[in-house]
Design a protein around this motif. Structure first.
Motif, mmCIF file in Angstrom:
data_model
loop_
_atom_site.group_PDB
_atom_site.id
_atom_site.type_symbol
_atom_site.label_atom_id
_atom_site.label_comp_id
_atom_site.label_asym_id
_atom_site.label_seq_id
_atom_site.Cartn_x
_atom_site.Cartn_y
_atom_site.Cartn_z
ATOM 1 N N CYS A 3 0.827 -1.202 0.000
ATOM 2 C CA CYS A 3 0.000 0.000 0.000
ATOM 3 C C CYS A 3 0.866 1.260 0.000
ATOM 4 N N THR A 4 0.249 2.364 -0.366
ATOM 5 C CA THR A 4 0.910 3.662 -0.388
ATOM 6 C C THR A 4 0.060 4.673 0.368
ATOM 7 N N PHE A 5 0.692 5.386 1.308
ATOM 8 C CA PHE A 5 0.056 6.489 2.038
ATOM 9 C C PHE A 5 0.870 7.749 1.751
ATOM 10 N N GLU A 6 0.318 8.664 0.968
ATOM 11 C CA GLU A 6 1.062 9.857 0.584
ATOM 12 C C GLU A 6 0.222 11.118 0.747
ATOM 13 N N HIS A 7 0.840 12.131 1.377
ATOM 14 C CA HIS A 7 0.272 13.479 1.470
ATOM 15 C C HIS A 7 -1.102 13.491 2.135
ATOM 16 N N ASN A 8 -1.292 12.616 3.100
ATOM 17 C CA ASN A 8 -2.479 12.687 3.946
ATOM 18 C C ASN A 8 -2.176 13.575 5.143
ATOM 19 N N SER A 9 -3.220 14.084 5.804
ATOM 20 C CA SER A 9 -2.984 15.008 6.907
ATOM 21 C C SER A 9 -4.018 14.847 8.011
ATOM 22 N N SER A 10 -3.552 15.143 9.231
ATOM 23 C CA SER A 10 -4.407 15.099 10.415
ATOM 24 C C SER A 10 -4.187 16.348 11.246
ATOM 25 N N ASP A 11 -5.265 16.933 11.727
ATOM 26 C CA ASP A 11 -5.137 18.089 12.611
ATOM 27 C C ASP A 11 -4.706 17.698 14.020
ATOM 28 N N TYR A 12 -4.625 16.380 14.274
ATOM 29 C CA TYR A 12 -4.225 15.943 15.613
ATOM 30 C C TYR A 12 -3.066 14.949 15.519
ATOM 31 N N GLN A 13 -3.350 13.648 15.333
ATOM 32 C CA GLN A 13 -2.283 12.649 15.327
ATOM 33 C C GLN A 13 -2.487 11.629 14.207
ATOM 34 N N GLY A 14 -1.354 11.037 13.769
ATOM 35 C CA GLY A 14 -1.423 10.011 12.734
ATOM 36 C C GLY A 14 -1.801 10.571 11.384
ATOM 37 N N GLY A 15 -0.855 11.269 10.729
ATOM 38 C CA GLY A 15 -1.168 11.864 9.436
ATOM 39 C C GLY A 15 -1.570 10.856 8.385
ATOM 40 N N GLY A 16 -0.868 9.717 8.333
ATOM 41 C CA GLY A 16 -1.235 8.670 7.381
ATOM 42 C C GLY A 16 -2.120 7.614 7.993
ATOM 43 N N LEU A 17 -1.681 7.088 9.159
ATOM 44 C CA LEU A 17 -2.357 5.972 9.830
ATOM 45 C C LEU A 17 -2.428 6.237 11.323
ATOM 46 N N ASP A 18 -3.592 5.980 11.910
ATOM 47 C CA ASP A 18 -3.714 5.951 13.360
ATOM 48 C C ASP A 18 -4.222 4.575 13.752
ATOM 49 N N PHE A 19 -3.375 3.829 14.487
ATOM 50 C CA PHE A 19 -3.688 2.458 14.888
ATOM 51 C C PHE A 19 -3.846 2.401 16.393
ATOM 52 N N GLN A 20 -4.973 1.834 16.859
ATOM 53 C CA GLN A 20 -5.214 1.696 18.286
ATOM 54 C C GLN A 20 -5.569 0.246 18.601
ATOM 55 N N ALA A 21 -4.880 -0.322 19.602
ATOM 56 C CA ALA A 21 -5.120 -1.697 20.024
ATOM 57 C C ALA A 21 -5.595 -1.699 21.463
ATOM 58 N N ASP A 22 -6.824 -2.123 21.690
ATOM 59 C CA ASP A 22 -7.384 -2.113 23.039
ATOM 60 C C ASP A 22 -6.856 -3.263 23.897
ATOM 61 N N ARG A 23 -6.482 -4.388 23.255
ATOM 62 C CA ARG A 23 -5.983 -5.546 23.998
ATOM 63 C C ARG A 23 -4.772 -6.113 23.261
ATOM 64 N N ASP A 24 -4.642 -7.439 23.186
ATOM 65 C CA ASP A 24 -3.558 -8.035 22.410
ATOM 66 C C ASP A 24 -3.887 -7.927 20.922
ATOM 67 N N ALA A 25 -2.960 -7.376 20.160
ATOM 68 C CA ALA A 25 -3.158 -7.254 18.718
ATOM 69 C C ALA A 25 -1.827 -7.450 18.011
ATOM 70 N N ILE A 26 -1.898 -7.945 16.784
ATOM 71 C CA ILE A 26 -0.733 -8.052 15.916
ATOM 72 C C ILE A 26 -1.045 -7.293 14.636
ATOM 73 N N LEU A 27 -0.178 -6.325 14.320
ATOM 74 C CA LEU A 27 -0.287 -5.580 13.073
ATOM 75 C C LEU A 27 0.952 -5.853 12.237
ATOM 76 N N ASN A 28 0.751 -6.358 11.022
ATOM 77 C CA ASN A 28 1.837 -6.594 10.078
ATOM 78 C C ASN A 28 1.728 -5.578 8.941
ATOM 79 N N ILE A 29 2.802 -4.805 8.744
ATOM 80 C CA ILE A 29 2.864 -3.854 7.635
ATOM 81 C C ILE A 29 4.024 -4.279 6.735
ATOM 82 N N GLU A 30 3.713 -4.554 5.470
ATOM 83 C CA GLU A 30 4.711 -5.114 4.559
ATOM 84 C C GLU A 30 4.696 -4.358 3.228
ATOM 85 N N ASP A 31 5.892 -4.107 2.682
ATOM 86 C CA ASP A 31 6.028 -3.554 1.330
ATOM 87 C C ASP A 31 5.113 -2.351 1.119
#
Length: 288
Positions: free
Chosen positions: A78-106
């Motif tokens: 995937c591609t994340f380009e020129h996105n914007s946030s007035d607070y946090q996480g301009g491209g991605l904001d990830f929140q895990a409430d408990r046990d989580a696995i996030l894989n980001i590849e290529d």
């Protein structure tokens, strides 16, 4: 979600998005393009997020919340380009409430902007007072370049309780306008291992041009390069530790400005590291 809003508060959801393009979307609350709440499983592949905006909240391109345990998410090709946030996480904001696995590849994050922290991405894990839960983020062949945040974490900002594994990644040219980790800012009970990674040419005004760590799980650098960063290389604060194995801290034109490692509590600077350096630093002691 300016384009897509998935998830319900009543039951965990499962979402798959593939081969999609999200451009110029706008949201006032979470996820300029996509808001994926209350997810048990999330799979995003072969997609592009460009010039999406979120106001007064987080996740200029994508807001992703994982719940229950275990939960799994994958972002690939995937591609994340020129996105914007007035607070946090301009491209991605990830929140895990408990046990989580996030894989980001290529995947690449380029030119994203946050008005506070996490120009490319903010990663928020389970609160530190919940001992039985912790999350893991695995980043493989990920490019984080030319992102910016007005305060901390021009590339990546973390908090809570979790661990990041970087493999063959590049964090380059990211800017934090204030202080604390232009490439990555690690806080609370977080830590990271970088293997075969390049952290180069990042910039912040005060401390930790490449990495700022106050996380208790520390930083490990293996066969990597931390070079040409303005505002210093690695800043170590409080209970964080640093282990370097065969890592290049630059010499001459590629040296870090103004230090390679700074032990904040003791106000000790190390500026003479070069190529192939192996050493260890404790947050309450010296580097040996």
């Amino acid at each position: 979600g300016g384009a897509i809003d998935v998830g319900t508060p009543y039951a965990p959801g499962t979402t798959t998005i593939t081969g999609s393009t999200f451009t110029g979307n706008y949201a006032e609350n979470y996820g300029g393009a996509v808001d994926a709440d209350n997810q048990l499983s999330f799979d995003l592949s072969d997609s592009v997020f460009t010039e999406n905006t979120v106001l007064d909240s987080s996740g200029g391109g994508l807001f992703l919340e994982m719940v229950e345990e275990p939960s799994n998410a994958t972002i690939s090709n995937c591609t994340f380009e020129h996105n914007s946030s007035d607070y946090q996480g301009g491209g991605l904001d990830f929140q895990a409430d408990r046990d989580a696995i996030l894989n980001i590849e290529d995947t690449s994050f380029g030119g994203n902007v946050s008005d506070y922290s996490g120009g490319a991405m903010r990663l928020t894990f389970t609160p530190t007072f919940v001992p039985e839960w912790a999350s893991t983020v695995n980043l493989t062949r990920v490019m984080v370049s030319d992102n910016s945040a007005d305060v901390v974490g021009g590339g990546i900002k973390t908090s809570g309780k979790g661990y990041l594994n970087f493999d063959d990644c590049t964090l380059q040219g990211n800017i934090a306008d204030d202080s604390g980790g232009a490439a990555i800012n690690l806080a609370n009970d977080t830590g990271a291992t970088f293997t075969n990674c390049v952290i180069d040419g990042n910039e912040c005004l005060v401390s930790g041009g490449a990495i700022w760590c106050s996380g208790t799980l520390g930083v490990t650098l293996i066969d990597s390069a931390v070079t040409s960063n303005l505002g210093g290389g690695v800043g170590i604060h409080r209970d964080c530790s640093l282990v370097s194995e065969n890592t290049d801290f630059g010499t001459g034109a590629t040296d870090n400005d103004a230090y390679d490692v700074w032990m904040w509590e003791q106000d000790i600077y190390y500026s003479d590291y070069g190529a192939g350096e192996s050493f260890a630093c404790e947050g309450t002691g010296e580097c040996i």
